[in-house]
Design a protein around this motif. Structure first.
Motif, PDB file in Angstrom:
ATOM      1  N   THR A   1       0.865  -1.176   0.000  1.00 57.31           N
ATOM      2  CA  THR A   1       0.000   0.000   0.000  1.00 57.31           C
ATOM      3  C   THR A   1       0.900   1.224   0.000  1.00 57.31           C
ATOM      4  O   THR A   1       1.993   1.195   0.564  1.00 57.31           O
ATOM      5  CB  THR A   1      -0.909   0.062   1.246  1.00 57.31           C
ATOM      6  N   GLY A   2       0.435   2.280  -0.641  1.00 58.34           N
ATOM      7  CA  GLY A   2       1.234   3.481  -0.702  1.00 58.34           C
ATOM      8  C   GLY A   2       0.389   4.733  -0.663  1.00 58.34           C
ATOM      9  O   GLY A   2      -0.817   4.704  -0.940  1.00 58.34           O
ATOM     10  N   LEU A   3       1.033   5.834  -0.318  1.00 56.00           N
ATOM     11  CA  LEU A   3       0.376   7.128  -0.241  1.00 56.00           C
ATOM     12  C   LEU A   3       1.379   8.206  -0.649  1.00 56.00           C
ATOM     13  O   LEU A   3       2.541   8.159  -0.232  1.00 56.00           O
ATOM     14  CB  LEU A   3      -0.109   7.389   1.189  1.00 56.00           C
ATOM     15  N   ALA A   4       0.925   9.158  -1.477  1.00 54.30           N
ATOM     16  CA  ALA A   4       1.781  10.249  -1.926  1.00 54.30           C
ATOM     17  C   ALA A   4       1.277  11.575  -1.359  1.00 54.30           C
ATOM     18  O   ALA A   4       0.115  11.702  -0.965  1.00 54.30           O
ATOM     19  CB  ALA A   4       1.805  10.312  -3.452  1.00 54.30           C
ATOM     20  N   SER A   5       2.165  12.576  -1.336  1.00 56.06           N
ATOM     21  CA  SER A   5       1.834  13.875  -0.761  1.00 56.06           C
ATOM     22  C   SER A   5       0.752  14.617  -1.542  1.00 56.06           C
ATOM     23  O   SER A   5       0.119  15.514  -1.011  1.00 56.06           O
ATOM     24  CB  SER A   5       3.089  14.745  -0.657  1.00 56.06           C
ATOM     25  N   ASP A   6       0.496  14.226  -2.787  1.00 57.13           N
ATOM     26  CA  ASP A   6      -0.576  14.863  -3.564  1.00 57.13           C
ATOM     27  C   ASP A   6      -1.921  14.173  -3.355  1.00 57.13           C
ATOM     28  O   ASP A   6      -2.903  14.496  -4.010  1.00 57.13           O
ATOM     29  CB  ASP A   6      -0.220  14.913  -5.046  1.00 57.13           C
ATOM     30  N   GLY A   7      -1.971  13.193  -2.443  1.00 56.71           N
ATOM     31  CA  GLY A   7      -3.223  12.521  -2.112  1.00 56.71           C
ATOM     32  C   GLY A   7      -3.452  11.200  -2.820  1.00 56.71           C
ATOM     33  O   GLY A   7      -4.385  10.472  -2.485  1.00 56.71           O
ATOM     34  N   GLU A   8      -2.630  10.875  -3.809  1.00 57.49           N
ATOM     35  CA  GLU A   8      -2.814   9.598  -4.508  1.00 57.49           C
ATOM     36  C   GLU A   8      -2.454   8.443  -3.576  1.00 57.49           C
ATOM     37  O   GLU A   8      -1.499   8.508  -2.809  1.00 57.49           O
ATOM     38  CB  GLU A   8      -1.939   9.537  -5.757  1.00 57.49           C
ATOM     39  N   SER A   9      -3.237   7.381  -3.650  1.00 57.17           N
ATOM     40  CA  SER A   9      -2.939   6.170  -2.884  1.00 57.17           C
ATOM     41  C   SER A   9      -2.989   4.979  -3.836  1.00 57.17           C
ATOM     42  O   SER A   9      -3.593   5.056  -4.907  1.00 57.17           O
ATOM     43  CB  SER A   9      -3.936   5.990  -1.740  1.00 57.17           C
ATOM     44  N   TRP A  10      -2.351   3.899  -3.457  1.00 58.29           N
ATOM     45  CA  TRP A  10      -2.341   2.706  -4.298  1.00 58.29           C
ATOM     46  C   TRP A  10      -2.237   1.462  -3.437  1.00 58.29           C
ATOM     47  O   TRP A  10      -1.791   1.511  -2.295  1.00 58.29           O
ATOM     48  CB  TRP A  10      -1.212   2.766  -5.327  1.00 58.29           C
ATOM     49  N   VAL A  11      -2.698   0.365  -4.019  1.00 57.25           N
ATOM     50  CA  VAL A  11      -2.635  -0.944  -3.369  1.00 57.25           C
ATOM     51  C   VAL A  11      -2.291  -1.975  -4.431  1.00 57.25           C
ATOM     52  O   VAL A  11      -2.512  -1.757  -5.618  1.00 57.25           O
ATOM     53  CB  VAL A  11      -3.967  -1.352  -2.688  1.00 57.25           C
TER      54      VAL A  11
END
Length: 130
Positions: A83-93
């Motif tokens: 799982t991931g999260l970026a400072s621009d609000g994008e997330s991924w799994v």
């Protein structure tokens, strides 16, 4: 005697790494300490990887977009979830599963990206049917 040989070898390797990264900005300059690896490339991109048991923590900075991100990978046998999260609000799994010499990979992001691909030692990586 052994520690001085190791120091001289490490020193020579460090000088070669600095020389090589000065010659090619695509090469990253990395430092390792225990279970932490931190790298910066010639373009200002940076990332670090830290391990703790079966969990891998990765953080990074993309210089062009000025975006920070973090990803956590947890391994359970042949299966790894991330799982991931970026400072621009994008997330991924996503996940990847090892089957022999082949890895099956799937991911999706809040930005609408999704993908599936299979990688093997013999054929490289190819898109996978979904």
């Amino acid at each position: 005697m052994r520690s001085s040989v190791r120091f001289m070898t490490a020193g020579s390797l460090l000088l070669w790494t600095v020389y090589a990264s000065a010659q090619n900005p695509l090469l990253a300059n990395c430092t390792r300490s225990g279970n932490l690896l931190a790298c910066v490339d010639g373009y200002g991109n940076a990332y670090s990887v830290q391990t703790s048991g079966d969990t891998l923590y990765t953080r990074g900075f993309e210089a062009v977009s000025h975006r920070y991100w973090a990803q956590t990978n947890s391994r359970y046998g042949q299966l790894t979830f991330f799982t991931g999260l970026a400072s621009d609000g994008e997330s991924w799994v996503g996940y990847n599963r090892r089957v022999g010499w082949t890895t099956i990979n799937r991911f999706s992001s809040s930005g609408g990206s999704k993908g599936a691909f299979i990688c093997s030692r013999l054929n490289g990586c190819q898109d996978s049917p979904r």
